[in-house]
Design an enzyme around this catalytic site. Structure first.
Site, PDB file in Angstrom:
ATOM      1  N   LYS A  53      45.374  46.998  37.037  1.00  0.00           N
ATOM      2  CA  LYS A  53      44.619  47.004  36.636  1.00  0.00           C
ATOM      3  C   LYS A  53      44.553  48.783  36.659  1.00  0.00           C
ATOM      4  O   LYS A  53      43.866  49.595  36.191  1.00  0.00           O
ATOM      5  CB  LYS A  53      42.834  46.793  36.595  1.00  0.00           C
ATOM      6  CG  LYS A  53      42.583  45.336  36.310  1.00  0.00           C
ATOM      7  CD  LYS A  53      41.685  44.109  36.801  1.00  0.00           C
ATOM      8  CE  LYS A  53      41.719  43.275  36.080  1.00  0.00           C
ATOM      9  NZ  LYS A  53      40.954  42.174  36.259  1.00  0.00           N
ATOM     10  N   GLN A  97      38.097  41.099  41.803  1.00  0.00           N
ATOM     11  CA  GLN A  97      38.956  40.224  41.891  1.00  0.00           C
ATOM     12  C   GLN A  97      38.273  38.835  41.997  1.00  0.00           C
ATOM     13  O   GLN A  97      38.359  38.681  43.616  1.00  0.00           O
ATOM     14  CB  GLN A  97      40.042  40.737  41.766  1.00  0.00           C
ATOM     15  CG  GLN A  97      41.431  40.566  41.234  1.00  0.00           C
ATOM     16  CD  GLN A  97      41.448  40.600  39.772  1.00  0.00           C
ATOM     17  OE1 GLN A  97      41.320  41.291  39.359  1.00  0.00           O
ATOM     18  NE2 GLN A  97      41.002  39.762  38.988  1.00  0.00           N
ATOM     19  N   ASP A 120      32.937  44.360  35.111  1.00  0.00           N
ATOM     20  CA  ASP A 120      33.754  42.849  34.688  1.00  0.00           C
ATOM     21  C   ASP A 120      31.777  42.746  33.683  1.00  0.00           C
ATOM     22  O   ASP A 120      32.037  41.323  33.076  1.00  0.00           O
ATOM     23  CB  ASP A 120      33.214  41.750  36.051  1.00  0.00           C
ATOM     24  CG  ASP A 120      34.559  42.421  35.882  1.00  0.00           C
ATOM     25  OD1 ASP A 120      36.092  42.253  34.975  1.00  0.00           O
ATOM     26  OD2 ASP A 120      35.695  41.590  36.612  1.00  0.00           O
TER      27      ASP A 120
END
Ligand code: NDP
Length: 281
Positions: A53, A97, A120
């Site tokens: 990422k 994460q 997200d």
């Protein structure tokens, strides 16, 4: 024999567009679009995801702010950081994460992220907007990527029968909602579903998000269907999807491979969400 949907190529096109828009943003606001990436614990898969990422941010002219905690991190520490980042003008998106270390309530942590920086798309406000069919900049990345992949085939979704196997909050439910919002007739299956194969065989679009290697076999697939394999199952033989690719590709009309299908799209859509969010402020 199915046409293989090239997730890498679709993701590269999305990232090119993200980069262009991120450069446009910098020209307009004299700072880069910023994404904060928070990792906690020593999960080897998370290490790879986070590294990828951050690399993708660099390639797309997005500044990443990296925060790395060990297993001993507390919920309070994570929440304190998130609250600080929520106010930081240089941060447009915040990503935590998953999974977080044992004992930490993931929902409690994720719900602290401002809905306006929810890269997200997991915050209840953005999930709720998706459910209501309202406009939101932040849609869960994997489902958003799946829609790009289906659209890349040129198949018109409206009116088709879509079956989603899996009902998680991060894949199954949001992809079912996106397909419904795109006027598909949607069925969601899960571990308690009876006669699963009878249902999957009716699917013009079949999305497998189960987490079981080669779970969807050729006899479960309608001829000509669009088959999207979300699964990432690692074992000593390598990385496998939820679909028995070699046999299903003989029946399906379009199919995503693993790797090289849904996986690359998830990161591309994370960057897309972040840039969309930056322009929205
Ligand atoms: P979860 O484990 O949260 O959900 C799995 C779902 O599959 C559950 O809803 C479960 O049902 C259902 N299920 C399990 N067994 C069966 C069965 N025998 N028949 C029908 N349904 C079943 O997984 P995720 O949604 O998080 O992930 C799914 C897969 O996708 C994993 O392999 C994951 O690694 C991968 N993934 C890949 C991403 C990517 O970027 N490519 C991103 C996210 C995930 P129930 O609810 O009843 O338990």
């Amino acid at each position: 024999m199915a046409e293989i949907i090239d997730g890498k190529a679709v993701a590269a096109r999305v990232k090119e567009n993200v980069k262009k828009r991120a450069e446009e943003f910098e020209g307009k606001y004299s700072r880069k679009v910023g994404l904060a990436v928070i990792k906690a614990g020593n999960n080897p898969a998370s290490e790879i995801y986070v590294r990828n990422k951050i690399k993708a941010c660099e390639a797309c002219n997005i500044k990443s702010f990296s925060y790395d905690f060990d297993d001993a991190v507390t919920e309070a520490e994570l929440i304190k950081l998130i609250r600080k980042l929520n106010k930081d003008k240089n941060v447009d998106g915040i990503l935590v994460q998953l999974p977080l270390p044992k004992g930490i309530d993931e929902r409690a942590v994720l719900s602290e992220i401002s809905p306006t920086k929810d890269a997200d798309g997991f915050h209840a406000v953005n999930a709720g907007k998706l459910f209501l069919g309202e406009k939101t900049r932040f849609v869960a990345c994997t489902p958003r990527g799946i829609m790009e992949l289906i659209n890349s085939t040129g198949v018109k979704i409206a009116g088709l029968r879509a079956v989603v196997v899996g009902r998680s909050n991060i894949v199954g439910k949001p992809i079912a909602t996106l397909l419904l919002n795109a006027d598909a007739t949607v069925t969601v299956c899960h571990s308690k579903t009876v006669n699963l194969a009878d249902i999957t065989r009716e699917a013009d679009i079949l999305v497998a998000a189960v987490g079981k290697k080669k779970f969807i076999t050729a006899d479960m697939v309608k001829r000509g269907a669009v088959v999207i394999d979300v699964g990432m199952n690692r074992d000593e033989e390598g990385l496998f999807g939820d679909v028995d690719f070699e046999n299903v590709k003989e029946v399906a009309g379009y199919i995503t491979p693993v790797p090289g299908g849904v996986g690359p799209m998830t990161i591309a859509m994370l960057l897309m969400n972040t840039v969309d969010g930056a322009f929205d402020e």
